[in-house]
Structure formats: structure tokens, C-alpha cells
Design a protein around this motif. Structure first.
Motif, PDB file in Angstrom:
ATOM      1  N   MET A   1      30.167  76.200 -63.854  1.00 30.31           N
ATOM      2  CA  MET A   1      30.706  74.645 -64.172  1.00 30.31           C
ATOM      3  C   MET A   1      29.970  73.715 -63.023  1.00 30.31           C
ATOM      4  N   THR A   2      29.674  72.860 -63.963  1.00 30.37           N
ATOM      5  CA  THR A   2      29.220  71.964 -62.269  1.00 30.37           C
ATOM      6  C   THR A   2      29.916  71.329 -61.508  1.00 30.37           C
ATOM      7  N   GLU A   3      29.599  71.541 -60.243  1.00 27.39           N
ATOM      8  CA  GLU A   3      30.476  70.286 -59.488  1.00 27.39           C
ATOM      9  C   GLU A   3      29.834  69.754 -58.665  1.00 27.39           C
ATOM     10  N   HIS A   4      28.768  69.588 -59.005  1.00 23.51           N
ATOM     11  CA  HIS A   4      28.743  68.029 -57.937  1.00 23.51           C
ATOM     12  C   HIS A   4      27.371  67.534 -59.183  1.00 23.51           C
ATOM     13  N   MET A   5      27.295  66.255 -58.614  1.00 25.38           N
ATOM     14  CA  MET A   5      26.270  64.897 -60.057  1.00 25.38           C
ATOM     15  C   MET A   5      25.718  64.592 -58.755  1.00 25.38           C
ATOM     16  N   ASP A   6      24.834  63.771 -58.905  1.00 25.71           N
ATOM     17  CA  ASP A   6      23.492  62.963 -58.509  1.00 25.71           C
ATOM     18  C   ASP A   6      23.458  61.735 -59.012  1.00 25.71           C
ATOM     19  N   VAL A   7      23.904  61.145 -58.412  1.00 22.38           N
ATOM     20  CA  VAL A   7      23.621  59.168 -58.529  1.00 22.38           C
ATOM     21  C   VAL A   7      22.589  58.553 -58.161  1.00 22.38           C
ATOM     22  N   THR A   8      22.389  57.486 -58.387  1.00 23.25           N
ATOM     23  CA  THR A   8      20.502  57.010 -57.717  1.00 23.25           C
ATOM     24  C   THR A   8      21.447  55.983 -57.944  1.00 23.25           C
ATOM     25  N   GLY A   9      21.065  54.851 -56.692  1.00 22.56           N
ATOM     26  CA  GLY A   9      20.862  53.212 -56.991  1.00 22.56           C
ATOM     27  C   GLY A   9      19.899  52.541 -55.851  1.00 22.56           C
ATOM     28  N   THR A  10      20.233  51.307 -56.474  1.00 17.47           N
ATOM     29  CA  THR A  10      18.494  50.266 -56.233  1.00 17.47           C
ATOM     30  C   THR A  10      18.910  49.288 -55.757  1.00 17.47           C
ATOM     31  N   GLY A  11      18.561  49.074 -54.661  1.00 14.45           N
ATOM     32  CA  GLY A  11      18.679  47.111 -53.745  1.00 14.45           C
ATOM     33  C   GLY A  11      17.635  46.379 -53.419  1.00 14.45           C
ATOM     34  N   ARG A  12      17.718  45.416 -54.056  1.00 11.72           N
ATOM     35  CA  ARG A  12      16.916  44.259 -54.009  1.00 11.72           C
ATOM     36  C   ARG A  12      17.279  43.377 -52.675  1.00 11.72           C
ATOM     37  N   ALA A  13      16.293  42.563 -52.327  1.00 11.98           N
ATOM     38  CA  ALA A  13      16.970  41.516 -50.852  1.00 11.98           C
ATOM     39  C   ALA A  13      15.514  40.810 -50.926  1.00 11.98           C
ATOM     40  N   SER A  14      15.427  39.125 -50.624  1.00  8.87           N
ATOM     41  CA  SER A  14      15.068  37.938 -50.986  1.00  8.87           C
ATOM     42  C   SER A  14      15.060  37.270 -49.390  1.00  8.87           C
ATOM     43  N   ALA A  15      13.879  36.961 -49.375  1.00 12.65           N
ATOM     44  CA  ALA A  15      14.167  35.772 -48.313  1.00 12.65           C
ATOM     45  C   ALA A  15      12.499  34.875 -48.262  1.00 12.65           C
ATOM     46  N   VAL A  16      12.596  33.719 -48.002  1.00 10.27           N
ATOM     47  CA  VAL A  16      12.085  32.409 -47.650  1.00 10.27           C
ATOM     48  C   VAL A  16      10.570  33.475 -46.564  1.00 10.27           C
ATOM     49  N   PRO A  17       9.494  33.394 -46.495  1.00  4.60           N
ATOM     50  CA  PRO A  17       8.524  34.117 -45.896  1.00  4.60           C
ATOM     51  C   PRO A  17       8.248  32.787 -45.461  1.00  4.60           C
ATOM     52  N   ASP A  18       8.409  33.270 -43.412  1.00  2.34           N
ATOM     53  CA  ASP A  18       8.416  32.240 -42.807  1.00  2.34           C
ATOM     54  C   ASP A  18       7.184  31.954 -41.753  1.00  2.34           C
ATOM     55  N   VAL A  19       5.727  32.777 -42.015  1.00  2.00           N
ATOM     56  CA  VAL A  19       4.981  33.100 -40.927  1.00  2.00           C
ATOM     57  C   VAL A  19       3.750  33.163 -42.205  1.00  2.00           C
ATOM     58  N   VAL A  20       2.478  32.589 -41.943  1.00  4.15           N
ATOM     59  CA  VAL A  20       1.290  32.660 -42.717  1.00  4.15           C
ATOM     60  C   VAL A  20       0.209  34.239 -41.865  1.00  4.15           C
ATOM     61  N   ARG A  21       0.110  35.112 -42.613  1.00  8.12           N
ATOM     62  CA  ARG A  21      -0.736  35.673 -42.076  1.00  8.12           C
ATOM     63  C   ARG A  21      -2.563  35.444 -42.464  1.00  8.12           C
ATOM     64  N   VAL A  22      -3.223  35.665 -41.730  1.00  6.42           N
ATOM     65  CA  VAL A  22      -5.221  34.749 -41.817  1.00  6.42           C
ATOM     66  C   VAL A  22      -5.756  36.382 -41.481  1.00  6.42           C
ATOM     67  N   SER A  23      -6.571  37.057 -42.312  1.00  2.65           N
ATOM     68  CA  SER A  23      -7.391  38.085 -41.580  1.00  2.65           C
ATOM     69  C   SER A  23      -8.705  36.977 -41.832  1.00  2.65           C
ATOM     70  N   ALA A  24      -9.638  36.644 -40.362  1.00  2.08           N
ATOM     71  CA  ALA A  24     -10.973  36.243 -40.781  1.00  2.08           C
ATOM     72  C   ALA A  24     -11.571  37.320 -39.782  1.00  2.08           C
ATOM     73  N   GLY A  25     -13.024  36.622 -39.680  1.00  2.00           N
ATOM     74  CA  GLY A  25     -13.706  37.666 -39.323  1.00  2.00           C
ATOM     75  C   GLY A  25     -14.496  36.940 -38.633  1.00  2.00           C
ATOM     76  N   VAL A  26     -16.261  38.055 -37.933  1.00  2.00           N
ATOM     77  CA  VAL A  26     -17.407  37.139 -38.381  1.00  2.00           C
ATOM     78  C   VAL A  26     -18.421  38.242 -38.620  1.00  2.00           C
ATOM     79  N   ARG A  27     -19.489  37.679 -39.457  1.00  3.03           N
ATOM     80  CA  ARG A  27     -20.474  38.418 -38.967  1.00  3.03           C
ATOM     81  C   ARG A  27     -22.271  37.980 -38.990  1.00  3.03           C
ATOM     82  N   CYS A  28     -23.030  38.889 -38.042  1.00  3.67           N
ATOM     83  CA  CYS A  28     -24.382  38.462 -38.288  1.00  3.67           C
ATOM     84  C   CYS A  28     -25.351  39.090 -37.439  1.00  3.67           C
ATOM     85  N   GLU A  29     -26.316  38.894 -38.181  1.00  2.00           N
ATOM     86  CA  GLU A  29     -27.193  39.745 -38.400  1.00  2.00           C
ATOM     87  C   GLU A  29     -28.261  39.788 -37.392  1.00  2.00           C
ATOM     88  N   ALA A  30     -29.741  40.120 -36.380  1.00  2.00           N
ATOM     89  CA  ALA A  30     -30.072  40.315 -35.371  1.00  2.00           C
ATOM     90  C   ALA A  30     -31.302  40.646 -36.019  1.00  2.00           C
TER      91      ALA A  30
END
Length: 209
Positions: A1-30
Motif C-alpha cells: 500500500m502506498t504510504e506517502h504522496m508527493d505534491v508540488t506547489g508554485t508561488g509568484r511574487a512581483s514588485a516594481v523595479p526600483d533601480v536601473v542597471r547600466v552595462s557600459a564600457g570602452v573599446r580602444c584601438e592603438a
């Protein structure tokens, strides 16, 4: 007889972004390595100073990469110069400043400027992660409590849960299989890998006699 069971659950949460991330750089030739590196270092320093001048704190500036590579002729056989690059990650806590900051970057680095990405984010995603995990656990627990009275096992049962995301390993018996003890899931918590996706919870319900 089966003596256990497995169940799964999912959850979500959301929020308004509060920062901006900028990925910048320089490329120079010589024509030589030293000149390429020196030019890149000077322009990268100018980028960082432009960010400071626009209110970016020192803790929100981070060098992400630095390197130099040879440049070859069309045949790919002779070195004709060198290209040096430096990357800078900037966290902007006032989104209204981003446009002016990018303009300042262009003025500081000129044609050597590279902008890899500009995107919104959360300064502290930890509360959002916690809320999503709690929602996932509550979802799994609600399912287990609904299904348990309908199972083919005696007793009220007991439960143990763990949170995961994506693949979840098979259950193991940490107690050597003694009746009345909860099953557990082996493995690590996957919830921290992606704060944007849903968090998962697995709950194993085992009958107690």
C-alpha cells in the motif's frame, strides 16, 4: 500500500523595479599594447567620473572586465594593432537620471563608448524571493491537506516540505524507513537561481499509524 504522496506547489511574487542597471564600457584601438591599454584606462576612468558627477555612489560602480587583443590584417596573418577594452557596471538608483548619464558617458568616452545593456532591476530582491517561496509552500501544503484524507493510508499523517526550482531529485528516507516518520527530499534549494521565475515547493506527506 502506498504510504506517502508527493505534491508540488508554485508561488509568484512581483514588485516594481526600483533601480536601473547600466552595462557600459570602452573599446580602444592603438598600434601597440601599451597605448591601447592606456587609452582604455583613461576613458574608463572618465566614465566612472561621469557617473559620480551624476550622483552615482562609489558602491554602485564596478569594473566588470578588462583585456587586450591583437588585431590582424584581412588575411589574418599579420598583427596590425591592438584593441583594449574595459567594462563598467553602474547601478542608477534614480531612473530619471539614466538619459543624462548615458549622454555624459558619450561625452566622456567618445566613439570608444560601448553600451551593452540598460535594464530595470530590484535593489534588494530578497523580500520578493521570500514571498514567492512562502506562496509556493502554501500552495503545496494546501494540496497535501486536500488530498491526504482521500488517500489509502490510516491516520492523519505528517508532512515535511522543501522548496526547489526546476528539477527535483528523488525522495530518500533519512530515518531508514521507520513508519510514522516524514519522508524528505534530498538535494539543494534551487530557489535563488532566478528571482524572476516562479518558486517551487515539494511536500511529501507520509501516513502515521
Amino acid at each position: 500500500m502506498t504510504e506517502h504522496m508527493d505534491v508540488t506547489g508554485t508561488g509568484r511574487a512581483s514588485a516594481v523595479p526600483d533601480v536601473v542597471r547600466v552595462s557600459a564600457g570602452v573599446r580602444c584601438e592603438a598600434s601597440d599594447v601599451s597605448a591601447a591599454l592606456s587609452d582604455a584606462a583613461g576613458r574608463a576612468a572618465a566614465l566612472a567620473q561621469a557617473a559620480r558627477d551624476h550622483g552615482v555612489d562609489e558602491r554602485d560602480l564596478r569594473t566588470t572586465s578588462s583585456g587586450v587583443q591583437p588585431r590582424y590584417d584581412r588575411d589574418g596573418t599579420s598583427v596590425v594593432g591592438y584593441s583594449a577594452q574595459q567594462g563598467l557596471a553602474v547601478t542608477v538608483r534614480d531612473p530619471a537620471l539614466v538619459g543624462a548619464l548615458v549622454d555624459a558617458f558619450a561625452g566622456a568616452a567618445g566613439s570608444a563608448l560601448t553600451i551593452d545593456s540598460v535594464g530595470t532591476d530590484l535593489a534588494d530582491p530578497a523580500p520578493l524571493l521570500a514571498a514567492a517561496r512562502e506562496a509556493a509552500f502554501a500552495d503545496a501544503l494546501a494540496k497535501a491537506e486536500q488530498y491526504a484524507p482521500r488517500g489509502p493510508w490510516p491516520g492523519e499523517g505528517c508532512a515535511r516540505a522543501r522548496r526547489c526550482r526546476g528539477w527535483c531529485p528523488a525522495p530518500v528516507r533519512p530515518d531508514g524507513g521507520r513508519r510514522g516518520e516524514p519522508l524528505a527530499r534530498a538535494g539543494r534549494d534551487y530557489g535563488d537561481r532566478d528571482r524572476r521565475g516562479p518558486m517551487g515547493a515539494e511536500l511529501t506527506w507520509r501516513a502515521s499509524s
